[in-house]
Design a protein around this motif. Sequence first.
Motif, PDB file in Angstrom:
ATOM      1  N   SER C 309       0.829  -1.217   0.000  1.00 42.57           N
ATOM      2  CA  SER C 309       0.000   0.000   0.000  1.00 42.57           C
ATOM      3  C   SER C 309       0.857   1.259   0.000  1.00 42.57           C
ATOM      4  CB  SER C 309      -0.876   0.050   1.257  1.00 42.57           C
ATOM      5  OG  SER C 309      -1.630  -1.117   1.389  1.00 42.57           O
ATOM      6  N   THR C 310       0.430   2.218  -0.784  1.00 40.99           N
ATOM      7  CA  THR C 310       1.026   3.553  -0.716  1.00 40.99           C
ATOM      8  C   THR C 310       0.361   4.281   0.437  1.00 40.99           C
ATOM      9  OG1 THR C 310       1.396   3.585  -3.078  1.00 40.99           O
ATOM     10  CG2 THR C 310       1.313   5.724  -1.962  1.00 40.99           C
ATOM     11  N   TRP C 311       1.150   4.696   1.425  1.00 40.23           N
ATOM     12  CA  TRP C 311       0.557   5.289   2.629  1.00 40.23           C
ATOM     13  C   TRP C 311       0.456   6.805   2.519  1.00 40.23           C
ATOM     14  CZ3 TRP C 311      -2.067   2.459   5.867  1.00 40.23           C
ATOM     15  CH2 TRP C 311      -2.449   2.990   7.101  1.00 40.23           C
ATOM     16  N   GLU C 312       1.600   7.468   2.301  1.00 38.37           N
ATOM     17  CA  GLU C 312       1.569   8.917   2.115  1.00 38.37           C
ATOM     18  C   GLU C 312       2.918   9.386   1.592  1.00 38.37           C
ATOM     19  OE1 GLU C 312       0.686  10.123   6.171  1.00 38.37           O
ATOM     20  OE2 GLU C 312       2.788  10.654   6.515  1.00 38.37           O
ATOM     21  N   LYS C 313       2.915  10.543   0.973  1.00 39.02           N
ATOM     22  CA  LYS C 313       4.162  11.155   0.510  1.00 39.02           C
ATOM     23  C   LYS C 313       4.876  11.754   1.701  1.00 39.02           C
ATOM     24  CE  LYS C 313       5.773  11.630  -2.790  1.00 39.02           C
ATOM     25  NZ  LYS C 313       6.780  10.686  -3.380  1.00 39.02           N
ATOM     26  N   THR C 314       6.176  11.800   1.633  1.00 37.87           N
ATOM     27  CA  THR C 314       6.942  12.478   2.687  1.00 37.87           C
ATOM     28  C   THR C 314       7.243  13.898   2.231  1.00 37.87           C
ATOM     29  OG1 THR C 314       9.010  11.772   1.699  1.00 37.87           O
ATOM     30  CG2 THR C 314       8.048  10.325   3.376  1.00 37.87           C
ATOM     31  N   ALA C 315       7.853  14.652   3.121  1.00 32.20           N
ATOM     32  CA  ALA C 315       8.256  16.017   2.770  1.00 32.20           C
ATOM     33  C   ALA C 315       9.263  15.961   1.624  1.00 32.20           C
ATOM     34  CB  ALA C 315       8.853  16.702   3.996  1.00 32.20           C
ATOM     35  N   ASP C 316      10.155  15.011   1.699  1.00 36.94           N
ATOM     36  CA  ASP C 316      11.107  14.814   0.596  1.00 36.94           C
ATOM     37  C   ASP C 316      10.357  14.184  -0.571  1.00 36.94           C
ATOM     38  OD1 ASP C 316      12.873  13.725  -1.260  1.00 36.94           O
ATOM     39  OD2 ASP C 316      14.406  13.350   0.254  1.00 36.94           O
ATOM     40  N   GLU C 317      10.286  14.877  -1.671  1.00 36.15           N
ATOM     41  CA  GLU C 317       9.410  14.428  -2.757  1.00 36.15           C
ATOM     42  C   GLU C 317       9.858  13.130  -3.427  1.00 36.15           C
ATOM     43  OE1 GLU C 317       9.306  16.860  -6.248  1.00 36.15           O
ATOM     44  OE2 GLU C 317      11.315  17.642  -5.894  1.00 36.15           O
ATOM     45  N   HIS C 318      11.060  12.666  -3.123  1.00 34.79           N
ATOM     46  CA  HIS C 318      11.540  11.442  -3.759  1.00 34.79           C
ATOM     47  C   HIS C 318      11.265  10.189  -2.925  1.00 34.79           C
ATOM     48  CE1 HIS C 318      13.278  13.960  -6.755  1.00 34.79           C
ATOM     49  NE2 HIS C 318      14.024  14.607  -5.876  1.00 34.79           N
ATOM     50  N   TYR C 319      10.614  10.388  -1.792  1.00 33.71           N
ATOM     51  CA  TYR C 319      10.364   9.263  -0.891  1.00 33.71           C
ATOM     52  C   TYR C 319       8.869   9.119  -0.597  1.00 33.71           C
ATOM     53  CZ  TYR C 319      15.310   8.632   0.043  1.00 33.71           C
ATOM     54  OH  TYR C 319      16.639   8.354  -0.079  1.00 33.71           O
TER      55      TYR C 319
END
Lengths: 349, 349, 349, 349
Positions: C309-319
Amino acid sequence: MIRFESDYTEGAHVRILQRLLETNEEQTSGYGTDEHCERAREYIRTACRAPHADVHFLVGGTQTNTTVIASILRPHQGVIAAVTGHIAGHETGAIEAAGHKVLTVPSEDGKITAAQVKEVYEAHWNDPTHEHVVQPGMVYISQSTENGTIYSKAELEALHQASRECGLPLFIDGARLGYALAAADSDVTLADLAGLCDVFYIGGTKVGAMMGEAVVIVNEALGRDFRYHIKQRGGMLAKGRMLGIQFETLFEDGLYLEISKHAVEMADRIQRAIAELGYSFKYASTTNQQFPILPDKLLEELRLNYTFSTWEKTADEHYTVVRFCTSWATKAEHVTGLINEIKRLHAQL
Amino acid sequence: MIRFESDYTEGAHVRILQRLLETNEEQTSGYGTDEHCERAREYIRTACRAPHADVHFLVGGTQTNTTVIASILRPHQGVIAAVTGHIAGHETGAIEAAGHKVLTVPSEDGKITAAQVKEVYEAHWNDPTHEHVVQPGMVYISQSTENGTIYSKAELEALHQASRECGLPLFIDGARLGYALAAADSDVTLADLAGLCDVFYIGGTKVGAMMGEAVVIVNEALGRDFRYHIKQRGGMLAKGRMLGIQFETLFEDGLYLEISKHAVEMADRIQRAIAELGYSFKYASTTNQQFPILPDKLLEELRLNYTFSTWEKTADEHYTVVRFCTSWATKAEHVTGLINEIKRLHAQL
Amino acid sequence: MIRFESDYTEGAHVRILQRLLETNEEQTSGYGTDEHCERAREYIRTACRAPHADVHFLVGGTQTNTTVIASILRPHQGVIAAVTGHIAGHETGAIEAAGHKVLTVPSEDGKITAAQVKEVYEAHWNDPTHEHVVQPGMVYISQSTENGTIYSKAELEALHQASRECGLPLFIDGARLGYALAAADSDVTLADLAGLCDVFYIGGTKVGAMMGEAVVIVNEALGRDFRYHIKQRGGMLAKGRMLGIQFETLFEDGLYLEISKHAVEMADRIQRAIAELGYSFKYASTTNQQFPILPDKLLEELRLNYTFSTWEKTADEHYTVVRFCTSWATKAEHVTGLINEIKRLHAQL
Amino acid sequence: MIRFESDYTEGAHVRILQRLLETNEEQTSGYGTDEHCERAREYIRTACRAPHADVHFLVGGTQTNTTVIASILRPHQGVIAAVTGHIAGHETGAIEAAGHKVLTVPSEDGKITAAQVKEVYEAHWNDPTHEHVVQPGMVYISQSTENGTIYSKAELEALHQASRECGLPLFIDGARLGYALAAADSDVTLADLAGLCDVFYIGGTKVGAMMGEAVVIVNEALGRDFRYHIKQRGGMLAKGRMLGIQFETLFEDGLYLEISKHAVEMADRIQRAIAELGYSFKYASTTNQQFPILPDKLLEELRLNYTFSTWEKTADEHYTVVRFCTSWATKAEHVTGLINEIKRLHAQL
């Protein structure tokens, strides 16, 4: 004790009471089918420049919000509202009791934006498991808001357009609509408002009436069977004329706006006087509610002769946000007295 | 057109309107916490000889029934009522909208019996699959009933006892309670009634007030958190005093019973006049509603100048049951006019 | 495609299916009154050291949460829950559809604290207008939480005590209870849990069963009429034995805990492998759900052969935060494969 | 003890259990999005000759009825049903808990007529105060009915047409649909049925499955957002395949109809044997439920070895209506045993 705690501390505009007396022995049919209601509807349609609008008279705000919202949403849908919205926190879960979640969005000043509406909508439909989440089904805003602020015409236009694009009916809670229309910086007329939403209501309880809210359904599709909903939710008075006569009086010759202006002028005097003493305000209200941040020491003394609401503590532990309300009934000499008392107490600090 | 179609065709007793005018500029706190409400509560407690009763003011009948019933039942419970009961058929499913089934029992005259209550209760608990069926959770009756009939003291005592034995709170809808108390053959006082149920309400809308129903909670356990329920169901007026002042006026010196007697006397005159012409009545009503069975030909002419309700067709296709209502506001000359007109039309048949 | 997207990707533990086959021709009574259900209840009471507990079998999580909560709350009450709680955001408004507001409190890791419960309670009762606000009526927590975290015994004791002091029943959603009990750092046994709440459920759907949740009502007062609520909310299977047989199998000799341990071991292997590569985790989960923060480039390749599952984006856009779930059914070779693939893709970055 | 008390006393058809075992280790996506569900949907669409129908799998009858009805009605609407309908009396008020009144019409044999539907509709809309009454919003019937009777094709066509003319969706509860299709006197195929209503369901629980009902939405407008409703009402299994696999097995090669026929044949043997003894039947059932009127003395003895349902007492105090149910699982030797025992006991009277 002089009361500034709310805008419902007095009875009704005296012309309403006189009209009730004059018409008291008339025999009419019930449930809002009488001629007074019919005339009031016509006056309101004219004032809104909405000749085809459905107009219904309900008794109070919680009831009106519940009835309108429950009549629009399907069971799996919720209503988008500011976290500070009246339906979100001050109606004892009436919306939930009707089966619906209030989908709150953050707000600093009581208002929400078109961008927030779009964001909620897109977040929902972009969620691959959206069927597990309440579907946004409509938008609720207040004019003026619970914080005394008002939407500009441009803001309403943006909200209207965003709601349309998302297929979400826009509902405006106008419990204090008169005071929004009367604000010096308002660029929104009643006709503008009617053109920029699907349904709204004109608050009577807080603006001159004993009780009563006039729901104006602009979007024809939403009007279907609305009288069933009023009846089921307990809003259909047997003596419906009691509401009709009040709105007839308020709208036959502009009384509603006239008395709203008085309230705003009174609030404005309070606002200016407190600002002149160097105090700031929690919200940039230009309507009948003012939220100054005042020293607790001053407030303690002020409470001996005046009532007002404690809103919230500030970061500075010696100050508190309070709320002063004026209304159509506020007496100029009471405002003068309040201002003088605040000045006197300020000088003693 | 002279109206006998319902008991809510006029405004309010003039003393109520005068009192509203007199008190109009008073500043009070909101939501029923003011002194008028408090005095009205005291008057009502005294009249009911129920010094510990909780008294609350709501706006209308559907709202009051829903609020009381929803505050008492658990989700799997229903309310026992006559099939003719107001909650069963004339409130647009308000009880169901609050989640509960109305468990109807047959009734010819609007009343139900202690035996019927016991029967429903026993049928439920003797059913081995009772968990698949709505559990009876309370009993609802009306005094006077939708058919104008009244319970005698003995009947109420039996219902009270049966309900107690079954553990079912007994709720009396008193939308027309004044007219029941005023009936010539009534042996039930307000204090009797308060002693023979768990909760009831004193109807204002149909007995002298503009609107308003006074809920009297005799069973202390049922009073807990009741104000939350009022608020959630839309019954808590911001200007609660509007209801308090009305009940204060009606109960400070016996006005409520006095005007109820007037209505019953007016109905009695109509009843006797029609009976003297040889017509019979659908229900043996001794209150303000009369249900004569009259020839369609007579009714057709009578409708030209008088309004009344069509109740139902009879087996004889030339006759119809109709309803004439009187009220606190009915004028003696109108009753005289109605009687004379009926006599005149009868003579022409 | 190997699936780590959830803990319900396979069927049921094979012993359950075999038991269903063995017992298939038995004739039993319906609705959970059969001997399999009765034995399962006994096994569960014993495992919980709660000899007087009521045990009921329902079908799924949303249904169980709704049924328990609706059976406890009165209409004006809401349930306190973490903003991340399953009832707050992933049940399509089922709690609201039953009439109740979810009173959310902030949470970073899925848990709430005793202090938060007290705070909500006190904020409510200190509010002079509390009747206008939903009353807190119970507390809902999950063990393990939606974020894979678990409450320690001390935390549960504090929550239990706070809830008691506030008069609020404490309900524990145990959809993933097995995985919480099996966590290496858990100091809470099933008996501890049963002693520290009023009602909880033992999740079957995610822990070895085809479907089914076992509600354990420890607080006797809450058990009254519970079977009515199950029936009304659609949770009472005609062939109730289908649930009874599953829980009988899971609890007759410790299978439930045994297979839970397997899942946690599998998750632990994944956790350690990813941590060794230097990646961090969104939540400090010691149960069957792991939430690593991984580079999007790696995830893109990983998705070709594995689901998660994709949970959420982090502040760092590559993670991105993703979720890997293991379960009772996870094969060791699949875990080895996943780990090797992650290592290989990491090496290529 | 040999059980004839209901049609859910055994497990599931053995082919279903075998299929569950065969597929047990497959990994699939959740919530009914897997390939087994998809195949089952296709088989059902084909069997119904309804290539565009929406097919959804829910768990049980009460849940299915509630979900379908709540998804269709608006808050002020109710559902027309026979007074004997399952939703009217055997679902613990689930429909009311979802906010809707069941508008019952009389029925002697479990069926209602097109004329009754029209009558309810016209009575409502001819009532000048119809806004005070629940509006009919849909029609609910069962095939076969709770009394074992079935609608003929002509009857369904008339109901379909009447419902269309009134704008009321027609919903058919098919908890026992297999037994209706298999009845010797049935002239209604599955495709006929699908063409003569807006939505119906194919019962699995009582016809070969462990649990599960397949909702077939023929009227496209009613399918919108239906998965939200399933989730909200607790009917969306995480392991949705558990339902999909069962219906896949039942519908891939006609198993559903085949096992239904067996049940009807078994019931027919019982019916004929009892009739030959000279006893009569309460209902003219040609399906798997038989309602003979038997002497209490015979029944008393019969109960020693057989279970069956007591339906109701007759006017003759020595006789009782009882119900014998057969099912897909009924063994021929048990039927032979039952018949012989009844004959033996009859001979002893």
